[in-house]
Design a protein around this motif. Structure first.
Motif, PDB file in Angstrom:
ATOM      1  N   ILE A  47       0.859  -1.187   0.000  1.00  0.00           N
ATOM      2  CA  ILE A  47       0.000   0.000   0.000  1.00  0.00           C
ATOM      3  C   ILE A  47       0.891   1.231   0.000  1.00  0.00           C
ATOM      4  O   ILE A  47       1.791   1.356   0.833  1.00  0.00           O
ATOM      5  N   LEU A  93      -8.735   3.947  -1.064  1.00  0.00           N
ATOM      6  CA  LEU A  93      -8.719   3.165   0.175  1.00  0.00           C
ATOM      7  C   LEU A  93      -9.869   3.603   1.079  1.00  0.00           C
ATOM      8  O   LEU A  93     -10.044   4.802   1.343  1.00  0.00           O
ATOM      9  N   ASN A 145      -1.631   0.861  -4.706  1.00  0.00           N
ATOM     10  CA  ASN A 145      -0.763  -0.195  -4.185  1.00  0.00           C
ATOM     11  C   ASN A 145       0.179  -0.610  -5.304  1.00  0.00           C
ATOM     12  O   ASN A 145      -0.144  -0.500  -6.481  1.00  0.00           O
ATOM     13  N   MET A 239      -9.099  -0.933  -2.073  1.00  0.00           N
ATOM     14  CA  MET A 239      -8.549  -1.430  -0.812  1.00  0.00           C
ATOM     15  C   MET A 239      -9.494  -1.078   0.332  1.00  0.00           C
ATOM     16  O   MET A 239     -10.113   0.001   0.331  1.00  0.00           O
ATOM     17  N   ILE A 248      -6.120  -6.019  -0.037  1.00  0.00           N
ATOM     18  CA  ILE A 248      -5.513  -5.285  -1.150  1.00  0.00           C
ATOM     19  C   ILE A 248      -5.759  -6.047  -2.443  1.00  0.00           C
ATOM     20  O   ILE A 248      -5.355  -7.207  -2.564  1.00  0.00           O
TER      21      ILE A 248
END
Length: 364
Positions: A47, A93, A145, A239, A248
């Motif tokens: 990440i 995320l 990521n 994510m 992920i």
């Protein structure tokens, strides 16, 4: 003439340190105790953000922000130079059920980073595989990521093409070649190797190596275990992170779930307890994984340091000795800025960020 330099350690920090120095014209020998890219850098999730960026010091934040902005371009350059795509994959995320949500949002506003509350209906619409047991969410778009094993392959491939780089693998370093307080090289399993400068970038093993000089470097191993599933490519579009565990997605449908945090020294044996705990986390986050097989389970050793602030710079009292280590959980996140800063300091150039928080002086 640029000074011959040895870089000890072939993880992301060592590889990228060697890359930056070599690009500046420095003759570099990179030495690794095993094969390059097979320890913590390989084992992490990739990440391109600290798990909870608002909980870190300004020193970590400065490195993280510089690196996040740099990664997409770095991925493209390494792909062109090596033929290996590191897959810098922007997914965004979601943080679920944060206890310090207000603090997170205030940090984002102060730092000028995009982070906002999202209604759970929107989250489920964006991530249909998400479980139902969550009450609130915040979302940061643009978070990427990187497929760290491929990043490491790409960096090694790029280094192998540079005429001023020599890579020496499966060669443990046991100590230093000294003349008084000047470092003149390293003692290795293959004998003495000399250079005018030595960079210690050996991750969790850095403290043990520096101890050979009678110095105490507070960098120690912290074990982390991960598991891997294979799903459809569209199973997880973003994510997700809850209760310090994360999922992920890779572009090809692989899903990484991690990780544990264990203080067990240099033992990196995967355990059945961790496997069951991680699998339970995975199913809690993404119930569809209950029917998926864990195709891989592994562990790595993070280089823990006080407050997670790395050591970057010259070691006082030992001319020719430099550090780039102690990145704890954020080695992949902080690597571009850390290695750029090290190269600039060693080459006598203006630093990209203020180097003082990372300087070894006063911290050893």
């Amino acid at each position: 003439m640029k000074r011959q330099t040895i870089v000890v350690g072939g993880g992301v920090i060592g590889l990228l340190s060697a890359y930056g120095l070599a690009a500046g014209g420095v003759p570099v020998t990179l030495i690794d105790a095993s094969d390059t890219g097979t320890e913590a850098s390989w084992a992490g999730g990739g990440i391109v953000s600290p798990l909870y960026p608002w909980r870190y010091s300004a020193a970590v934040t400065a490195l993280a922000h510089w690196s996040q902005d740099y990664y997409p371009g770095l991925g493209e350059v390494l792909k062109q130079q090596s033929g290996v795509d590191p897959e810098v994959h922007e997914t965004g995320l979601y943080w679920l059920d944060l206890e310090d949500e207000d603090h997170a949002l205030a940090w984002a506003q102060r730092e000028g980073r995009a982070l906002h509350r999202v209604h759970m209906k929107e989250v489920h619409a964006a991530v249909p595989a998400l479980g139902d047991g969550f009450a609130k969410a915040v979302y940061m778009p643009g978070v990427a990521n990187v497929r760290n094993p491929r990043l490491l392959q790409a960096m090694r491939g790029a280094l192998a093409q540079m005429p001023n780089v020599r890579i020496v693998e499966r060669c443990p370093v046991h100590g230093f070649v000294r003349e008084g307080q000047r470092i003149l090289g390293v003692q290795t399993a293959l004998g003495e190797m000399r250079a005018e400068q030595v960079v210690v970038a050996a991750g969790a093993w850095s403290g043990n190596l520096i101890a050979r000089l009678g110095l105490e470097l507070p960098v120690r191993p912290m074990k982390g275990q991960m598991i891997l599933f294979k799903c459809a490519e569209d199973f997880l579009p973003s994510m997700v992170l809850a209760k310090r565990r994360y999922a992920i997605p890779r572009r090809d449908g692989h899903i990484l779930v991690g990780s544990t945090l264990e203080d067990v020294g240099f033992d990196k044996t995967p355990t059945e307890d961790a496997l069951e705990s991680l699998r339970a986390t995975a199913i809690d986050l993404l119930p569809g994984l209950a029917d998926a097989k864990v195709i891989k389970h592994w562990a790595g050793l993070r280089p823990a340091s006080p407050e997670g602030i790395p050591y970057i710079g010259a070691v006082p009292g030992y001319e020719g000795l430099w550090l780039n280590c102690g990145h704890f959980r954020n080695g992949l996140v902080l690597a571009p800025a850390s290695c750029q800063l090290l190269a600039e300091l060693m080459l006598g150039r203006a630093p990209c960020i203020d180097p003082s928080p990372y300087a070894p002086v006063g911290r050893l």
